[in-house]
Scaffold this motif. Structure first.
Motif, mmCIF file in Angstrom:
data_model
loop_
_atom_site.group_PDB
_atom_site.id
_atom_site.type_symbol
_atom_site.label_atom_id
_atom_site.label_comp_id
_atom_site.label_asym_id
_atom_site.label_seq_id
_atom_site.Cartn_x
_atom_site.Cartn_y
_atom_site.Cartn_z
ATOM 1 N N THR A 288 -1.394 4.164 -6.116
ATOM 2 C CA THR A 288 -1.036 4.944 -4.939
ATOM 3 C C THR A 288 -2.282 5.583 -4.341
ATOM 4 O OG1 THR A 288 1.125 5.397 -5.876
ATOM 5 C CG2 THR A 288 0.393 6.863 -4.128
ATOM 6 N N VAL A 289 -2.317 5.642 -3.009
ATOM 7 C CA VAL A 289 -3.423 6.237 -2.270
ATOM 8 C C VAL A 289 -2.955 7.579 -1.717
ATOM 9 C CG1 VAL A 289 -4.928 5.934 -0.263
ATOM 10 C CG2 VAL A 289 -4.222 3.937 -1.593
ATOM 11 N N CYS A 290 -3.814 8.578 -1.769
ATOM 12 C CA CYS A 290 -3.501 9.869 -1.139
ATOM 13 C C CYS A 290 -3.948 9.821 0.317
ATOM 14 C CB CYS A 290 -4.210 11.010 -1.853
ATOM 15 S SG CYS A 290 -3.430 11.483 -3.393
ATOM 16 N N LEU A 291 -3.074 10.242 1.207
ATOM 17 C CA LEU A 291 -3.426 10.290 2.619
ATOM 18 C C LEU A 291 -4.490 11.362 2.818
ATOM 19 C CD1 LEU A 291 -2.646 9.100 5.430
ATOM 20 C CD2 LEU A 291 -1.229 11.123 5.721
ATOM 21 N N ASP A 292 -5.556 11.004 3.515
ATOM 22 C CA ASP A 292 -6.635 11.940 3.809
ATOM 23 C C ASP A 292 -6.243 12.858 4.960
ATOM 24 O OD1 ASP A 292 -8.201 10.639 1.932
ATOM 25 O OD2 ASP A 292 -9.321 9.482 3.421
ATOM 26 N N GLY A 293 -6.762 14.054 4.953
ATOM 27 C CA GLY A 293 -6.519 14.985 6.044
ATOM 28 C C GLY A 293 -7.151 14.537 7.345
ATOM 29 N N ASP A 294 -8.186 13.676 7.262
ATOM 30 C CA ASP A 294 -8.868 13.204 8.464
ATOM 31 C C ASP A 294 -8.540 11.743 8.791
ATOM 32 O OD1 ASP A 294 -10.205 11.959 6.386
ATOM 33 O OD2 ASP A 294 -12.210 12.399 7.153
ATOM 34 N N ALA A 295 -7.416 11.246 8.279
ATOM 35 C CA ALA A 295 -7.026 9.860 8.556
ATOM 36 C C ALA A 295 -6.858 9.668 10.064
ATOM 37 C CB ALA A 295 -5.717 9.523 7.844
ATOM 38 N N PRO A 296 -7.445 8.605 10.617
ATOM 39 C CA PRO A 296 -7.292 8.369 12.048
ATOM 40 C C PRO A 296 -5.876 7.895 12.369
ATOM 41 C CG PRO A 296 -8.470 6.546 11.040
ATOM 42 C CD PRO A 296 -8.258 7.590 9.966
ATOM 43 N N ARG A 297 -5.317 8.385 13.435
ATOM 44 C CA ARG A 297 -3.958 7.982 13.817
ATOM 45 C C ARG A 297 -4.015 6.630 14.523
ATOM 46 N NH1 ARG A 297 -0.089 12.501 15.511
ATOM 47 N NH2 ARG A 297 -0.308 12.716 13.268
ATOM 48 N N ARG B 115 1.839 6.395 11.307
ATOM 49 C CA ARG B 115 0.627 6.053 12.067
ATOM 50 C C ARG B 115 -0.641 6.531 11.354
ATOM 51 N NH1 ARG B 115 1.333 3.905 16.864
ATOM 52 N NH2 ARG B 115 3.380 4.021 17.862
ATOM 53 N N ASP B 116 -0.585 7.700 10.736
ATOM 54 C CA ASP B 116 -1.747 8.182 9.988
ATOM 55 C C ASP B 116 -2.015 7.299 8.776
ATOM 56 O OD1 ASP B 116 -2.040 10.213 11.832
ATOM 57 O OD2 ASP B 116 -1.389 11.819 10.487
ATOM 58 N N ALA B 117 -0.972 6.859 8.085
ATOM 59 C CA ALA B 117 -1.146 5.975 6.926
ATOM 60 C C ALA B 117 -1.714 4.620 7.361
ATOM 61 C CB ALA B 117 0.177 5.783 6.197
ATOM 62 N N ILE B 118 -1.218 4.073 8.463
ATOM 63 C CA ILE B 118 -1.744 2.794 8.968
ATOM 64 C C ILE B 118 -3.203 2.960 9.367
ATOM 65 C CG2 ILE B 118 -1.572 1.055 10.798
ATOM 66 C CD1 ILE B 118 1.485 1.638 10.817
ATOM 67 N N GLY B 119 -3.514 4.078 10.016
ATOM 68 C CA GLY B 119 -4.902 4.332 10.430
ATOM 69 C C GLY B 119 -5.848 4.390 9.248
ATOM 70 N N GLN B 120 -5.432 5.062 8.183
ATOM 71 C CA GLN B 120 -6.279 5.129 6.992
ATOM 72 C C GLN B 120 -6.388 3.770 6.332
ATOM 73 O OE1 GLN B 120 -5.643 8.437 4.351
ATOM 74 N NE2 GLN B 120 -6.436 7.318 2.595
ATOM 75 N N ALA B 121 -5.282 3.025 6.272
ATOM 76 C CA ALA B 121 -5.315 1.685 5.678
ATOM 77 C C ALA B 121 -6.269 0.778 6.446
ATOM 78 C CB ALA B 121 -3.913 1.094 5.636
ATOM 79 N N ILE C 224 0.871 -1.170 0.000
ATOM 80 C CA ILE C 224 0.000 0.000 0.000
ATOM 81 C C ILE C 224 0.908 1.219 0.000
ATOM 82 C CG2 ILE C 224 -1.889 1.178 1.170
ATOM 83 C CD1 ILE C 224 -2.231 -1.519 2.792
ATOM 84 N N ALA C 225 0.863 1.995 -1.051
ATOM 85 C CA ALA C 225 1.705 3.188 -1.153
ATOM 86 C C ALA C 225 0.848 4.425 -0.911
ATOM 87 C CB ALA C 225 2.347 3.261 -2.533
ATOM 88 N N PHE C 226 1.288 5.260 0.014
ATOM 89 C CA PHE C 226 0.588 6.502 0.336
ATOM 90 C C PHE C 226 1.427 7.688 -0.106
ATOM 91 C CE2 PHE C 226 -1.584 3.753 3.300
ATOM 92 C CZ PHE C 226 -2.864 4.277 3.349
ATOM 93 N N ASP C 227 0.800 8.559 -0.840
ATOM 94 C CA ASP C 227 1.388 9.850 -1.152
ATOM 95 C C ASP C 227 0.751 10.827 -0.165
ATOM 96 O OD1 ASP C 227 2.656 12.001 -2.345
ATOM 97 O OD2 ASP C 227 1.162 12.177 -3.939
ATOM 98 N N VAL C 228 1.566 11.648 0.463
ATOM 99 C CA VAL C 228 1.060 12.609 1.431
ATOM 100 C C VAL C 228 1.113 13.985 0.776
ATOM 101 C CG1 VAL C 228 1.312 13.544 3.752
ATOM 102 C CG2 VAL C 228 1.969 11.169 3.292
ATOM 103 N N PRO C 229 -0.044 14.525 0.406
ATOM 104 C CA PRO C 229 -0.042 15.841 -0.229
ATOM 105 C C PRO C 229 0.603 16.892 0.680
ATOM 106 C CG PRO C 229 -2.182 14.783 -0.474
ATOM 107 C CD PRO C 229 -1.381 13.950 0.489
ATOM 108 N N ARG C 230 1.283 17.825 0.064
ATOM 109 C CA ARG C 230 2.012 18.861 0.796
ATOM 110 C C ARG C 230 1.097 19.607 1.775
ATOM 111 N NH1 ARG C 230 6.775 21.995 -0.647
ATOM 112 N NH2 ARG C 230 6.774 20.839 -2.587
ATOM 113 N N HIS C 231 -0.132 19.953 1.349
ATOM 114 C CA HIS C 231 -1.022 20.714 2.234
ATOM 115 C C HIS C 231 -1.428 19.914 3.470
ATOM 116 C CE1 HIS C 231 -4.051 18.544 -0.183
ATOM 117 N NE2 HIS C 231 -4.867 18.741 0.833
#
Length: 111
Positions: free
Chosen positions: A92-101, A73-79, A51-58
Motif C-alpha cells: 500500500t502507498v500513502c497518499l502524499d500531502g503534495d500529490a498533484p491533482r 484525482r489526487d491518487a491518480i496524480g501521485q500514481a 495500486i492501493a492508496f491509504d489516505v492518512p487522516r491528517h
C-alpha cells in the motif's frame, strides 16, 4: 457500539501516455471522506496492476475533501507522478500531502 457506514464509489479513466498507450483503469473509493482509501486497477484484460492508496487522516483533513472524485484525482496524480502505472508497488502507498491533482476525464461507473 456505533456503526460506521462506508461509501464505495467506482470511477473509470484512461491513463493516456502513462501506461504505454490507452488503457482503461478503474478507481474505487472506499471509506468516508474523513478516512478514505483509493484502489486503482487495470481492466484491459492484461496484467491486473493494482495500486492501493491509504489516505492518512491528517492529509484528508488538510485537503478538506468534499467529494470522492477529488480524493481519486489526487491518487491518480501521485500514481502518474511516481510512475506507479508502469511499476505498481508490492504494498500500500500513502497518499502524499503534495500529490498533484490529475485533471483528466474521470467517469462515475457506479455508486
Amino acid at each position: 457500539m456505533d456503526e460506521l457506514l462506508l461509501d464505495c464509489v467506482e470511477f473509470t479513466f484512461f491513463a493516456i501516455g502513462l501506461d504505454h498507450g490507452e488503457v482503461e483503469h478503474r478507481a474505487m473509493f472506499i471509506g468516508t471522506l474523513a478516512l478514505p482509501v483509493v484502489v486503482i486497477f487495470r481492466v484491459d484484460g492484461k496484467a491486473q496492476a493494482r495500486i492501493a492508496f491509504d489516505v492518512p487522516r491528517h492529509i484528508a483533513h488538510a485537503h478538506h475533501y468534499i467529494n470522492h472524485a477529488d480524493v481519486v484525482r489526487d491518487a491518480i496524480g501521485q500514481a502518474a507522478r511516481d510512475d506507479l502505472f508502469n511499476h505498481p508497488p508490492d504494498g500500500t502507498v500513502c497518499l502524499d500531502g503534495d500529490a498533484p491533482r490529475w485533471a483528466g476525464v474521470l467517469t462515475l461507473a457506479q455508486r
